[in-house]
Design a protein around this motif. Structure first.
Motif, mmCIF file in Angstrom:
data_model
loop_
_atom_site.group_PDB
_atom_site.id
_atom_site.type_symbol
_atom_site.label_atom_id
_atom_site.label_comp_id
_atom_site.label_asym_id
_atom_site.label_seq_id
_atom_site.Cartn_x
_atom_site.Cartn_y
_atom_site.Cartn_z
ATOM 1 N N GLU A 1 5.257 -25.357 -1.309
ATOM 2 C CA GLU A 1 5.684 -25.722 -2.652
ATOM 3 C C GLU A 1 4.456 -26.002 -3.516
ATOM 4 N N GLU A 2 4.663 -26.030 -4.847
ATOM 5 C CA GLU A 2 3.585 -26.339 -5.803
ATOM 6 C C GLU A 2 2.361 -25.457 -5.564
ATOM 7 N N THR A 3 2.604 -24.178 -5.301
ATOM 8 C CA THR A 3 1.518 -23.245 -4.992
ATOM 9 C C THR A 3 1.687 -21.968 -5.818
ATOM 10 N N PRO A 4 1.338 -22.011 -7.103
ATOM 11 C CA PRO A 4 1.493 -20.816 -7.947
ATOM 12 C C PRO A 4 0.565 -19.691 -7.513
ATOM 13 N N VAL A 5 1.077 -18.475 -7.533
ATOM 14 C CA VAL A 5 0.259 -17.295 -7.283
ATOM 15 C C VAL A 5 -0.483 -16.946 -8.571
ATOM 16 N N THR A 6 -1.802 -16.774 -8.462
ATOM 17 C CA THR A 6 -2.633 -16.492 -9.636
ATOM 18 C C THR A 6 -3.185 -15.079 -9.650
ATOM 19 N N GLY A 7 -3.176 -14.393 -8.498
ATOM 20 C CA GLY A 7 -3.708 -13.046 -8.448
ATOM 21 C C GLY A 7 -3.160 -12.264 -7.273
ATOM 22 N N LEU A 8 -3.056 -10.952 -7.453
ATOM 23 C CA LEU A 8 -2.620 -10.044 -6.391
ATOM 24 C C LEU A 8 -3.618 -8.897 -6.346
ATOM 25 N N LYS A 9 -4.489 -8.890 -5.339
ATOM 26 C CA LYS A 9 -5.547 -7.894 -5.231
ATOM 27 C C LYS A 9 -5.151 -6.844 -4.199
ATOM 28 N N PRO A 10 -4.937 -5.583 -4.611
ATOM 29 C CA PRO A 10 -4.540 -4.551 -3.658
ATOM 30 C C PRO A 10 -5.644 -4.264 -2.645
ATOM 31 N N LEU A 11 -5.241 -4.100 -1.393
ATOM 32 C CA LEU A 11 -6.185 -3.812 -0.315
ATOM 33 C C LEU A 11 -5.937 -2.446 0.303
ATOM 34 N N GLY A 12 -5.050 -1.682 -0.291
ATOM 35 C CA GLY A 12 -4.712 -0.375 0.232
ATOM 36 C C GLY A 12 -3.351 -0.362 0.875
ATOM 37 N N GLY A 13 -2.565 0.688 0.602
ATOM 38 C CA GLY A 13 -1.208 0.773 1.148
ATOM 39 C C GLY A 13 -0.346 -0.335 0.591
ATOM 40 N N GLU A 14 0.278 -1.091 1.459
ATOM 41 C CA GLU A 14 1.152 -2.204 1.057
ATOM 42 C C GLU A 14 0.465 -3.557 1.190
ATOM 43 N N ALA A 15 -0.786 -3.570 1.634
ATOM 44 C CA ALA A 15 -1.495 -4.836 1.869
ATOM 45 C C ALA A 15 -2.085 -5.386 0.566
ATOM 46 N N TYR A 16 -2.055 -6.693 0.436
ATOM 47 C CA TYR A 16 -2.604 -7.379 -0.733
ATOM 48 C C TYR A 16 -3.311 -8.656 -0.300
ATOM 49 N N GLU A 17 -4.327 -9.019 -1.065
ATOM 50 C CA GLU A 17 -4.844 -10.384 -0.994
ATOM 51 C C GLU A 17 -4.090 -11.190 -2.044
ATOM 52 N N VAL A 18 -3.382 -12.222 -1.601
ATOM 53 C CA VAL A 18 -2.575 -13.047 -2.497
ATOM 54 C C VAL A 18 -3.364 -14.308 -2.820
ATOM 55 N N GLN A 19 -3.709 -14.473 -4.088
ATOM 56 C CA GLN A 19 -4.532 -15.596 -4.523
ATOM 57 C C GLN A 19 -3.649 -16.657 -5.176
ATOM 58 N N THR A 20 -3.861 -17.913 -4.815
ATOM 59 C CA THR A 20 -3.077 -19.025 -5.345
ATOM 60 C C THR A 20 -4.004 -20.139 -5.795
ATOM 61 N N THR A 21 -3.417 -21.159 -6.374
ATOM 62 C CA THR A 21 -4.206 -22.329 -6.776
ATOM 63 C C THR A 21 -4.721 -23.117 -5.589
ATOM 64 N N HIS A 22 -4.219 -22.831 -4.382
ATOM 65 C CA HIS A 22 -4.627 -23.576 -3.185
ATOM 66 C C HIS A 22 -5.219 -22.676 -2.113
ATOM 67 N N GLY A 23 -5.800 -21.558 -2.526
ATOM 68 C CA GLY A 23 -6.415 -20.676 -1.554
ATOM 69 C C GLY A 23 -5.779 -19.300 -1.553
ATOM 70 N N SER A 24 -6.271 -18.454 -0.671
ATOM 71 C CA SER A 24 -5.812 -17.066 -0.600
ATOM 72 C C SER A 24 -5.439 -16.698 0.827
#
Length: 425
Positions: free
Chosen positions: A202-225
């Motif tokens: 909870e209380e963890t907004p997603v701030t970025g979605l960085k594509p890594l190829g195919g369906e994989a992503y680095e999901v960036q939040t206010t509390h880490g990635s």
């Protein structure tokens, strides 16, 4: 009068948030901790998939915990019109999807032992004008012939068997419907998913979605990635996060609700003898039902505006006036709760689910999301692992709404149009 959702104020808080720091890898990251995301997480965790839910605020605290509490069969549009527009085969498939969605909700409640005041009572659509009954009668015939032999048409002379109001001119009953406590249900699904191994933040907004190829992503939040092999976007009309592609296709329409003081069992039974879920036929109409503690919960698109405390108060006053018009016997009854929320409307009022740039998504439930969001969470658990044909909405195109870039500047114009339609028809 509390400017809080009755469902959220009277539900326990989620007690099993993930304690470890957000990092590493997950097979599936779910963005959004509402009914879609939690249902998907539960299903995936049951299968042994590592799943992480990222919720910007409190679990099930947006549309999932701010709605009217209806869980019924039925597409958002008039079925006869939909069948005429897209064909009976496609319309009946969509209708059956909603019927199946109601059963999905019941299955989850039963299988996971969720205490959420489940009540099976069906739904009635109430004709607000004499000519509206003719439209309901047409839908009744098409529904009974094509997809649902269990519907019932209630003629004007029998409508008071259903509701103690002189404002209606008949109705259409669909029996495959339920009611439950939305807050308790949302927390219950979250607790069940956590028990099965889902990590829920909870209380963890997603701030970025960085594509890594195919369906994989680095999901960036206010509390880490973290790295996710697959990502499910289950945010509805959220204004948080890097989701502009989705925002351009969703019209976030405010819907507002009030809940009365407890009225007592005898008074509720006199008002609503069958205790169904009720919706009126006007474009700017109302929906209502009894709550587990004998309140009358009464909502509608009182104003075409976004939800905020000032807007909620204005809408609450309009709803209180409408309530007194429909039920003069409730004039002067205290209003204990007033709140608003955003409905994720699509242009044709049909849901959308699929994949965009490797991201999976399901949203756009257009005011019929309680059942379909839960169902689509389970469906998307299949879709993400290769079963694309499980998605009933997979063939629908989803163009951007012309002139819409995320801020719904056009809502007052839409409201004026629908008010005119209510006058003319």
């Amino acid at each position: 009068m509390k400017l809080d959702s009755y469902w959220l104020d009277t539900a326990p808080r989620f007690s099993s948030p993930a304690q470890e720091a957000l990092s590493g890898r997950t097979e599936v990251a779910v963005v959004g901790g509402g009914f879609t995301g939690l249902s998907a997480a539960l299903e995936l965790a049951k299968r042994g998939v590592s799943v992480t839910v990222l919720e910007a605020g409190r679990l099930a605290a947006q549309a999932s915990g701010r709605n009217g509490g209806h869980c019924n069969t039925g597409v958002a549009q008039d079925y006869a019109s939909l069948s005429a527009r897209i064909g009976s085969e496609q319309a009946s498939a969509f209708y059956r999807a909603y019927a199946g969605a109601v059963q999905t909700v019941k299955e989850i409640i039963t299988e996971e032992g969720i205490d959420c005041d489940l009540r099976q009572s069906g739904k009635i659509k109430l004709a607000a004008k004499p000519q509206h009954f003719a439209s309901l009668a047409k839908s009744f015939e098409v529904l009974r012939r094509e997809v649902d032999p269990d519907v019932e048409l209630v003629p004007p002379e029998r409508i008071r068997d259903e509701i103690a109001s002189d404002r209606f001119f008949g109705g259409l009953v669909q029996r495959n419907g339920m009611q439950m406590h939305m807050g308790k249900f949302g927390v219950g699904v979250g607790e069940a998913a956590a028990r099965r191994g889902a990590r829920i933040y909870e209380e963890t907004p997603v701030t970025g979605l960085k594509p890594l190829g195919g369906e994989a992503y680095e999901v960036q939040t206010t509390h880490g990635s973290l790295r996710a092999d697959r990502v499910l976007i289950a945010t509805g009309a959220s204004t948080t996060g890097p989701l502009q592609w989705f925002r351009r296709r969703i019209a976030p329409v405010g819907s507002f609700i009030v809940a009365t003081e407890p009225l007592g069992e005898a008074r509720i039974d006199a008002l609503l003898p069958t205790r169904r879920s009720y919706v009126t036929t006007r474009h700017i109409g109302n929906y209502f039902r009894a709550t587990p503690d004998e309140r009358l919960l009464f909502g509608g698109r009182a104003r075409f505006a976004m939800s905020n405390p000032r807007s909620d108060q204005k809408s609450g006053r309009i709803l209180q006036e409408s309530l007194a018009q429909l039920f003069p016997q409730l004039a002067g009854v205290r209003i204990d709760y007033c709140w608003g929320g955003l409905v994720d409307m699509t242009a044709d009022r049909l849901p959308r689910a699929g994949q965009h740039e490797g991201l999976f998504y399901s949203m756009g439930y257009s005011g019929h999301g309680v059942q379909m969001s839960v169902h689509m969470g389970r469906v998307m658990a299949d879709v993400m692992f290769g079963a694309a044909t499980r998605n009933p909405w997979r063939t629908l195109e989803w163009p951007a709404i012309p002139g819409h870039f995320g801020r719904a500047w056009f809502l007052p114009l839409v409201g004026a149009y629908y008010r005119l339609q209510d006058v003319l028809h």
